[in-house]
Structures are given as C-alpha cells and as structure tokens.
Write a protein that holds these residues in place. Structure first.
Motif, PDB file in Angstrom:
ATOM      1  N   TYR A  75       0.828  -1.201   0.000  1.00  0.00           N
ATOM      2  CA  TYR A  75       0.000   0.000   0.000  1.00  0.00           C
ATOM      3  C   TYR A  75       0.867   1.258   0.000  1.00  0.00           C
ATOM      4  O   TYR A  75       0.553   2.255  -0.660  1.00  0.00           O
ATOM      5  CB  TYR A  75      -0.920   0.010   1.219  1.00  0.00           C
ATOM      6  CG  TYR A  75      -2.165  -0.811   1.037  1.00  0.00           C
ATOM      7  CD1 TYR A  75      -3.230  -0.333   0.272  1.00  0.00           C
ATOM      8  CD2 TYR A  75      -2.293  -2.070   1.622  1.00  0.00           C
ATOM      9  CE1 TYR A  75      -4.383  -1.081   0.101  1.00  0.00           C
ATOM     10  CE2 TYR A  75      -3.444  -2.826   1.464  1.00  0.00           C
ATOM     11  CZ  TYR A  75      -4.485  -2.327   0.694  1.00  0.00           C
ATOM     12  OH  TYR A  75      -5.622  -3.072   0.518  1.00  0.00           O
ATOM     13  N   GLY A  78       2.377   1.626  -3.506  1.00  0.00           N
ATOM     14  CA  GLY A  78       1.401   1.601  -4.584  1.00  0.00           C
ATOM     15  C   GLY A  78       1.426   0.357  -5.451  1.00  0.00           C
ATOM     16  O   GLY A  78       0.694   0.290  -6.443  1.00  0.00           O
ATOM     17  N   ARG A  81      -1.829  -1.694  -6.349  1.00  0.00           N
ATOM     18  CA  ARG A  81      -2.711  -1.354  -7.473  1.00  0.00           C
ATOM     19  C   ARG A  81      -2.487  -2.300  -8.649  1.00  0.00           C
ATOM     20  O   ARG A  81      -3.439  -2.757  -9.286  1.00  0.00           O
ATOM     21  CB  ARG A  81      -2.465   0.092  -7.911  1.00  0.00           C
ATOM     22  CG  ARG A  81      -2.788   1.132  -6.857  1.00  0.00           C
ATOM     23  CD  ARG A  81      -2.763   2.528  -7.438  1.00  0.00           C
ATOM     24  NE  ARG A  81      -2.904   3.543  -6.397  1.00  0.00           N
ATOM     25  CZ  ARG A  81      -1.883   4.170  -5.830  1.00  0.00           C
ATOM     26  NH1 ARG A  81      -0.646   3.906  -6.231  1.00  0.00           N
ATOM     27  NH2 ARG A  81      -2.087   5.076  -4.897  1.00  0.00           N
ATOM     28  N   ASP A 252     -10.642   1.985  -2.224  1.00  0.00           N
ATOM     29  CA  ASP A 252      -9.738   2.230  -3.347  1.00  0.00           C
ATOM     30  C   ASP A 252      -8.317   1.835  -2.940  1.00  0.00           C
ATOM     31  O   ASP A 252      -7.896   2.092  -1.804  1.00  0.00           O
ATOM     32  CB  ASP A 252      -9.744   3.716  -3.734  1.00  0.00           C
ATOM     33  CG  ASP A 252     -11.091   4.126  -4.344  1.00  0.00           C
ATOM     34  OD1 ASP A 252     -11.771   3.249  -4.894  1.00  0.00           O
ATOM     35  OD2 ASP A 252     -11.430   5.311  -4.238  1.00  0.00           O
ATOM     36  N   ALA A 253      -7.588   1.248  -3.875  1.00  0.00           N
ATOM     37  CA  ALA A 253      -6.205   0.854  -3.585  1.00  0.00           C
ATOM     38  C   ALA A 253      -5.311   2.079  -3.564  1.00  0.00           C
ATOM     39  O   ALA A 253      -4.262   2.069  -2.978  1.00  0.00           O
ATOM     40  CB  ALA A 253      -5.719  -0.142  -4.617  1.00  0.00           C
TER      41      ALA A 253
END
Length: 253
Positions: A75, A78, A81, A252-253
């Motif tokens: 996370y 990123g 995602r 949301d990621a």
C-alpha cells in the motif's frame, strides 16, 4: 499456483522478510541458549521442555511485524494497485499472499521451537528434556501453528489499517500490554482475559505444564482446553482476515 509464485517472489524480493526470519530465530534460540548455558548443575533438573520455549513470543512478535509489512508495504509504494488490476476480484490475490506469508511464519515457528529445545539438549545433555507428554510435544512442535495464526492476525490488521507504523504499533501494544494488563480490572478482568486470542494461543502451548517451571506463563481456569484454545484463536484470526478482505475489496487501492 501462479498467484502463489507471484506472492513468493514479491515477498522475498525485499530484505525485510530475511531480516525478520533471522532476527526471530536468533532471538528465540539465542535466549534459550543463554538460559541453558547459565543453568548451574544444581538447577539442571529444572530445565524442562517448557523452559526452552520461554522466549517464543520474541520471535512471534517479529514474524507478526513481517506479516504486517507484507501487506502495508504494498500500500505504501502503490504496488498493490498492479496486483488488484491483475486480479480484479482481489480476494484470490489476498488469499495467495496469506498462504505464502503464513506458511513462512509456520516454518520459522517450527525452526525456533525445535531449535530452542535442541540447543538446550546440546548444552545441557543431563537435563530432563525428553518429550514424554502431549503437552511437551505441543510446547515444542506446536509453536509453528501459533506463528502461522499470528501471521494471519497481523495480515488482517495490516489490511484494516493499511499503514505500517500504525498497524505495528497497534499489534505491539495489544499483544505486549493490553492482554497482560486486563487482570488489573476488578472482578471482570480475569474473566475477560481468558477469552483474549493470544492468551488462548498461549494456553495451547502451555496447558498441562507444571506451574513451577520458568517457561511461558500458565493461566489457570481457562474455559477451553489446548486444542479448543487453538481453534478459538484460529477463528478470531481468520475472522479478522475476512473483515480485512472485505474492506480491501471496498476501498480504493
């Protein structure tokens, strides 16, 4: 199998799992080595299998940190995602990560449990370290199961909080302070403590151990037996992971 391979590569492509595995093993086995080496000939009869597992919580906390970082680091940078783009339903990817991380934690748990007992036998061959009862076998070989479920717990907190520092602080405060301080609450503290997850996991390891040993603390009047305590701990851990998975799918990621 592809998801498992991907998660294994992602986990071992960073240094933190390697450092955590080394630190967990060195802390746990090293602590037992120190106890065995400083046990005098007059006290060697007190060096039992339970005593060799006195420090298993040190390695447990380290592996929980590793499990948390396995989630929160993705996370932070990123990369989660890309994972969720490749697996839009998200759940299979999270389950694959859980399998890889929990399996690694279980292996380290077995290494530390058996290693602590084995090093004590090498240092003090005259000590009564034979495994003769079900509790002694659980105390040595059952540590891996506790590590496995603790990793599930830690991954669940990581999914819920999604921030490394916050998740790790919550886990450390809860495991090291909250569960041990509850008995100070008048009347109800002891009863509540009996149903706390890590107290239950400890009961799986120590239930039936003699009270006079210097091993992990034995809490009397636990409502569940050793295997019932383990199942209860598992239910709590996987319940939290289910909550974390639901939140991961909705956010949301």
């Amino acid at each position: 199998m592809t998801l498992l391979t991907v998660e294994r590569i992602k986990l071992f492509s960073t240094r933190s799992p390697w450092w955590c595995m080394i630190l967990a093993t060195v802390l746990t086995v090293g602590f037992t080595s120190l106890i065995a080496a400083t046990t005098s000939s007059n006290d060697v009869a007190d060096l039992t299998p339970d005593v060799t597992q006195f420090g298993y919580n040190f390695g447990l906390v380290v592996m929980m940190v590793m499990a948390t970082l396995a989630v929160t680091t993705e996370y932070r940078f990123g990369t989660i995602r890309s994972t969720f783009l490749a697996v839009p339903t998200r759940t299979p990817a999270l389950v694959a990560k859980l399998v890889v991380v929990a399996t690694l934690a279980a292996v380290v748990g077995e290494l530390t449990g058996v290693g602590s007992w084995g090093i004590a036998r090498l240092i003090q061959p005259d000590a009564p370290l034979g495994l003769n009862t079900a509790q002694e076998y659980r105390g040595v070989f059952g540590v891996g199961l506790v590590y496995l479920l603790a990793a599930v717990f830690a991954m669940a907190i990581g999914l819920i909080v999604r921030q490394s520092a916050g998740a790790i602080v919550i886990e450390l405060i809860y495991v090291l302070l909250v569960e041990n301080l509850l008995p100070v609450i008048p009347r109800v503290g002891d009863h509540i403590q009996h149903w706390l997850p890590f107290i239950a996991s400890n009961n799986f390891v120590v239930a039936g151990a003699p009270r006079h040993t210097d091993g992990p603390p034995v809490i009397d009047d636990m409502p569940l037996g050793p295997w019932g305590s383990l199942l209860y701990f598992a239910a709590v851990c996987f319940g939290l992971f289910l909550i974390g998975t639901i939140l991961a799918r909705r956010r949301d990621a």
